[in-house]
Design a protein around this motif. Structure first.
Motif: not given
Length: 376
Positions: A5-10, A16-23, A28-30, A49-52
């Motif tokens: 339910s979280d678009p950002h997935g965290d 509590d936000l932390v920097p997103f990893p490069p992937v 998002q770009a893809l 299934a390869e998305f994080s």
């Protein structure tokens, strides 16, 4: 997997936000590129299934499921975007139209879709390998697991297949071997029960040296206590030279080979060597089983260090992981010979650790019949 339910997935709140990893930015770009130009979905070498994150997985799955729009119509009306969003919301209810606009704005250039996809695949290779390695480590160190060796060997086979799949998907390229500093090898398990079993092995080997030919697959290094390792090496050396073996001759040989490095009372060593129970074969198999589990734990620790270092390419991961599995492969080969006591005693031909495609021979479906032999 992050909350769907979280678009950002965290699943984190604003504080509590932390920097997103490069992937995350590559995903998002893809997705933004595909929302802008859906025709780029065709032939894209990527699986959902390869998305994080669950949200990104749901969006990509929806894109693949919904009929691509006509490019001219897509440029005028967002009908396809609305259909994709409605479909994705079935799995990720927190997705919003504004997040789709965020994805579109996150794409620098839709023409780089294949590059973004490769980045996602590489990160997925790290995560997948780390998952299998964590499972291997858990099995190898679980003190309550009954008959732990077969599950550990099965997990090693699964890990080896994972390495083969990664190697097939990412062709080798020129470059350095992994430079990741490896952690210290974990200490082998050694408690009162292990110490007692190794003492019985030494006493049985001293009392019945004629049975040492049946356990030539056991090495001194398989024992966990340094003093026991030194004493077993002395016993096997005397046996190989066809010299007399009894507690006194072993004690003298141990003195010649540095008994002083393992401070202990010589009388205690004599008492240790003079109290056999069971058989050499039984205690040797027990020692080899522990050694195999320790090698699995050691390999897992080394590979986890490699997967945690995102500087390693998939090719470097497979190269380093196969080297890390070399010790487990060698011990597994000896372990397999415990079921075939008539096998030749000569060591198998050496192989380059980097080229080891498997963690060892095929999995034995039954553990050694050591319990029955212990009472002979």
């Amino acid at each position: 997997m992050p909350d769907a339910s979280d678009p950002h997935g965290d699943g984190a709140g604003p504080a509590d936000l932390v920097p997103f990893p490069p992937v995350h930015h590559a995903e998002q770009a893809l997705l933004g590129a595909l929302l802008l130009q859906p025709h780029r979905l065709s032939g894209l070498p990527l699986a959902a299934a390869e998305f994080s994150t669950a949200a990104h997985t749901a969006l990509f799955t929806a894109m693949k499921a919904v009929q691509p729009p006509d490019p001219a119509a897509h440029a005028k009306e967002p009908l396809w975007l609305n259909t994709v969003l409605d479909t994705a919301r079935r799995e990720a209810r927190g997705l919003t139209a504004s997040y789709l606009h965020t994805l579109i704005s996150a794409c620098p250039d839709p023409a780089h879709t294949d590059v973004y996809a490769r980045m996602i695949r590489e990160e997925h290779a790290h995560r997948t390998l780390d998952h299998h390695v964590a499972h291997l480590a858990q099995l190898a160190t679980d003190p309550k697991a009954p008959g732990p060796v077969p599950p550990v060997l099965a997990a090693a086979d699964t890990l080896a297949r994972c390495l083969d799949e990664i190697a097939a998907r990412f062709p080798p390229h020129p470059g350095p071997a992994p430079r990741t500093p490896l952690p210290p090898d974990p200490a082998p398990r050694s408690d009162d029960d292990v110490t007692a079993e190794e003492r019985l092995l030494l006493a049985c080997a001293t009392a019945h040296p004629d049975r040492l030919d049946r356990v030539r697959w056991l090495l001194p290094e398989d024992l966990t206590v340094p003093l026991h390792t030194a004493l077993y090496r002395c016993i096997t050396t005397l046996h190989r030279r066809s010299e007399p073996i009894d507690p006194v001759t072993v004690l003298w040989a141990a003195q010649r080979h540095g008994l002083h490095r393992h401070p202990t009372d010589p009388a205690a060593v004599l008492a240790l060597l003079a109290t056999p129970a069971g058989t050499v074969e039984h205690w040797a198999e027990r020692a080899l089983e522990r050694s195999l589990l320790h090698q699995a734990h050691t390999a897992a620790a080394r590979i986890r260090a490699l997967t945690a270092d995102r500087a390693n390419s998939p090719h470097q991961l497979t190269t380093g992981a196969r080297r890390a599995l070399a010790g487990l492969h060698a011990t597994r080969t000896r372990f397999d010979r415990t079921a075939h006591p008539q096998a030749p005693a000569t060591a198998p031909a050496s192989r380059s650790p980097a080229a080891t495609p498997r963690a060892g021979p095929a999995l034995r479906t039954t553990p050694p019949a050591s319990t029955a032999r212990a009472t002979r």
